[in-house]
Design an enzyme around this catalytic site. Structure first.
Site, PDB file in Angstrom:
ATOM      1  N   GLU A  51      11.605 -13.898  -3.995  1.00  0.00           N
ATOM      2  CA  GLU A  51      10.431 -13.059  -4.204  1.00  0.00           C
ATOM      3  C   GLU A  51      10.863 -11.752  -4.838  1.00  0.00           C
ATOM      4  O   GLU A  51      11.746 -11.074  -4.331  1.00  0.00           O
ATOM      5  CB  GLU A  51       9.757 -12.744  -2.878  1.00  0.00           C
ATOM      6  CG  GLU A  51       8.722 -13.770  -2.492  1.00  0.00           C
ATOM      7  CD  GLU A  51       7.915 -13.324  -1.288  1.00  0.00           C
ATOM      8  OE1 GLU A  51       7.752 -12.098  -1.107  1.00  0.00           O
ATOM      9  OE2 GLU A  51       7.494 -14.190  -0.545  1.00  0.00           O
ATOM     10  N   ASP A  62       1.932  -2.278   2.196  1.00  0.00           N
ATOM     11  CA  ASP A  62       3.357  -2.146   2.486  1.00  0.00           C
ATOM     12  C   ASP A  62       3.655  -0.964   3.394  1.00  0.00           C
ATOM     13  O   ASP A  62       2.983   0.063   3.340  1.00  0.00           O
ATOM     14  CB  ASP A  62       4.150  -2.004   1.180  1.00  0.00           C
ATOM     15  CG  ASP A  62       4.290  -3.337   0.478  1.00  0.00           C
ATOM     16  OD1 ASP A  62       4.795  -4.277   1.119  1.00  0.00           O
ATOM     17  OD2 ASP A  62       3.863  -3.445  -0.680  1.00  0.00           O
TER      18      ASP A  62
END
Lengths: 274, 407
Positions: A51, A62
């Protein structure tokens, strides 16, 4: 189209009766050369799928670790084009390991969806995870991506009930990414049993592999999750270790190996799960 | 004939997916999707619930003090020598701005939904104060996210929120302004999905917020129509409002969108001037469409789609985006959006204070600066209404600093 790398990777893991291991790297953190070297080293260290985080100024899902890494990358001049170039460079050395881009929609929207998809295809990108594109916005990127032969991997979360799950699964491809917690990246998993239950619930409704991410920090965490899930994603802890290895905010000759060492131990945890 | 005009109405938005033309939408993480769908569902029900509407209406009159007066600014009118200038005095509302209109509507919704914890973002602190106020009134715990820069430049409001029982969390990411506060509030919401209600303060964010906040603020325009007809026997020739996220503006504009003879002006934050890179917060005059905070709208951003910080002397306008309905109204040409610089706003602030004895918020002073430009170009029989959206007590320190006065 015959060579669907994501499908092949999961088949391989299935034959080996284990979950796939997916480490994450923020493109351009702490600099382009180091992140490229880490990415290039991932497969040998035990990564089945990679990823790559596309930095964004406002990464709402995040936590502070990945947000800060993205900001450093942007400050150093990282762009979406450079992230695509990084994958293209990786692809010249590795034609098998699937690469997933993960990020937010605006940089793609500004790049131009069609332009982005054709560049991504050319670079050898296999799938996309775009946090702020739920099923309701499938026309934006999901459907064009599927048409271009790039998987659109959807997040499901503890708030995704059975009814909602049907909507989420509808245009999902590649695999399903189960977010183990309600919260941001880097948080802690509170309840492993609930994760297992959720993975089973999702698997009963789809043929696609179900992978788990958010909150997996140690080889032991990875081991527990990999017992039932088809894949395990680890991100924040790698970025944290990388950040800790910097001197005066710059990578040292040890930085790449420190990260790859953790990746090896996490991959081992995944392989020992069953 | 009537059906046709309805079809062409600018008031039809958003569609069922929250789109105003190409703007709006629901660009949120999957974790939040079930929450905003539930909110949309509950809001639709509340809209048609007489008990809910009656409760809101009673609070508007007895708690906020509505209707807010329509005031003829005679000395300012004479000074400028053009159109007659009126103020719609939202600054007289309880808590000192229009923000309370939306907060009351949403807190009643939160109660209906059984939510037990309220979070909000704030820029100037006006929305934070209004949220903390309704939380105190309804006995709900309240967490306010505020950029670190704004905490500093709006200190009086921070203390007010704390007095009201709110926890104020200072956000140091980015430039420490409204955008960063909103990121952090969204992170809180995504983490505390079970009990938390996110009380967004402006007509932006994922559907249904832009439409819902607009509806709660539209009381401003509805009152104005009635008041103005009574006083002048006609509709105003022009209406002016400042635009950050744009809730006071859409609140006063919305009912007039189909009255084409009423010209509508939005004053964006021009900061140091549009020519200064990253030196303003005029997302429509100086930005381009993109996706942030749940909606597609005009944004300040670089060529790689990274969001810029923006700048304005006014903390309430210092946001790199704008509500999606404004983006739609800009592209349709119905509303005229133009930037007002920090300097122009400061001048307007002082003129209003001296001539009318009203200290306007720096946000509203942007609207006032637009009025000052506009009025002299209009005839004496013509009329302008300014949405005086907030009072300026909170800005006295900032203004002092810019005028070189130590307080």
């Amino acid at each position: 189209m015959s060579e669907n790398r994501i499908k092949k990777a999961f088949e391989k893991c299935k034959n080996e009766n284990r979950a796939a291991f997916m480490p994450f790297i923020t493109a351009g953190y702490p600099d382009i050369k180091t992140s490229q070297a880490i990415m290039d080293g991932f497969p040998k260290a035990g990564a089945d799928i990679i990823e790559v985080g596309m930095p964004f100024s406002d990464p709402m899902a995040d936590g502070p670790i990945i947000e800060a890494a993205g900001h450093v990358a942007l400050k150093n001049g990282q762009t979406l084009q450079k992230t695509l170039d990084m994958v293209a460079s990786f692809r010249q050395k590795d034609t098998e390991t699937p690469v997933i881009l993960m990020g937010y929609y605006n940089p793609i929207y500004i790049f131009g969806v069609d332009n982005f998809l054709s560049e991504a295809k050319k670079a050898g990108i296999d799938g996309l995870i775009v946090v702020d594109l739920p099923s309701e916005e499938d026309d934006e990127l999901c459907l064009p991506a599927l048409k271009a032969g790039i998987d659109f991997i959807r997040l499901t979360t503890p708030t995704t009930n059975d009814k909602r799950l049907k909507t989420v699964l509808k245009n999902s491809s590649g695999f399903i990414y189960y977010v183990s917690i309600t919260g941001i990246t880097g948080s802690k998993i509170a309840n492993y049993d609930k994760v297992e239950e959720a993975v089973k619930r999702i698997k009963s409704q789809t043929e696609l592999p179900v992978c788990v991410g958010f909150g997996i920090k140690t080889p032991d965490d990875a081991k527990v999750i990999a017992k039932h899930a088809d894949g395990v994603v680890v991100a924040s802890v790698l970025i944290k270790v990388l950040g800790d290895s910097l001197e005066n905010k710059k990578a040292t000759d040890k930085s790449v190996n420190i990260v790859l060492e953790i990746v090896r131990s996490l991959a081992k945890g995944v392989r020992q799960a069953r | 004939m009537e059906n046709k005009s309805l079809k062409n109405s600018l008031k039809n938005g958003p569609d069922e997916n929250g789109n105003f033309g190409v703007f709006g939408g629901r660009f949120v993480a999957e974790t939040l999707m079930p929450l905003i769908l539930a909110l949309q569902n509950e809001y639709e029900k509340a809209k048609n619930d007489k008990t809910y509407q009656a409760e809101l209406s009673a609070l508007n009159s007895t708690y906020t003090g509505r209707p807010s007066p329509l005031y003829f600014a005679e000395r300012l009118t004479n000074e400028l020598g053009g159109a007659k200038i009126y103020f719609k005095r939202e600054e007289l509302n309880h808590t000192g701005s229009h923000k309370i209109n939306n907060c009351l509507g949403q807190i009643l919704l939160a109660k209906r939904m059984g939510r037990t914890r309220i979070i909000a973002e704030t820029g100037a602190g006006q929305h934070g104060v209004a949220t903390a106020t309704v939380c105190a009134r309804f006995g709900l715990p309240c967490v306010i996210y505020m950029g670190a820069t704004d905490v500093e430049r709006q200190a009086p409001n921070v203390f007010r929120m704390k007095l009201l029982g709110a926890e104020v969390i200072s956000v140091s990411a980015g430039a420490g302004t409204l955008k960063d506060a909103m990121n952090e509030a969204l992170r809180d919401w995504v983490t505390n999905v079970d009990d938390t209600y996110y009380l967004i303060g402006t007509a932006a964010g994922p559907h249904p917020y832009p439409a819902m906040v607009r509806d709660f603020q539209s009381i401003i325009g509805h009152e104005l129509r009635e008041q103005f007809l009574k006083v002048e026997g006609k509709l105003p020739d022009a209406i002016v409002a400042c635009i950050g996220g744009g809730s006071n503006a859409i609140g006063i504009f919305h009912t007039f969108l189909d009255d084409r003879e009423v010209k509508l002006y939005g004053a964006e934050a021009g900061g140091y001037g549009l020519e200064v890179e990253n030196g303003h917060a005029a997302s429509m005059s100086g930005g381009k469409p993109g996706v942030l905070h749940g909606n597609r709208t005009y944004l300040l951003q670089d060529e790689d789609g990274q969001i810029l910080e923006g700048h304005s002397i006014s903390a309430g306008l210092d946001y790199p985006g704008v509500g999606p309905e404004h983006s739609f109204l800009k592209d349709s040409g119905r509303v005229n959006y133009a930037p007002i610089t920090d300097k122009e706003a400061l001048e307007a602030f002082q003129i209003c204070t001296k001539l009318e004895g009203i200290i306007p918020a720096l946000e509203s002073a942007h609207g006032l600066a637009q009025v000052i430009k506009l009025a002299p170009t209009m005839d004496k029989e013509q009329t302008i209404v300014l949405n005086l959206s907030g009072r300026g007590d909170k800005d006295v320190e900032t203004v002092g600093k810019h005028l070189g006065v130590e307080l």
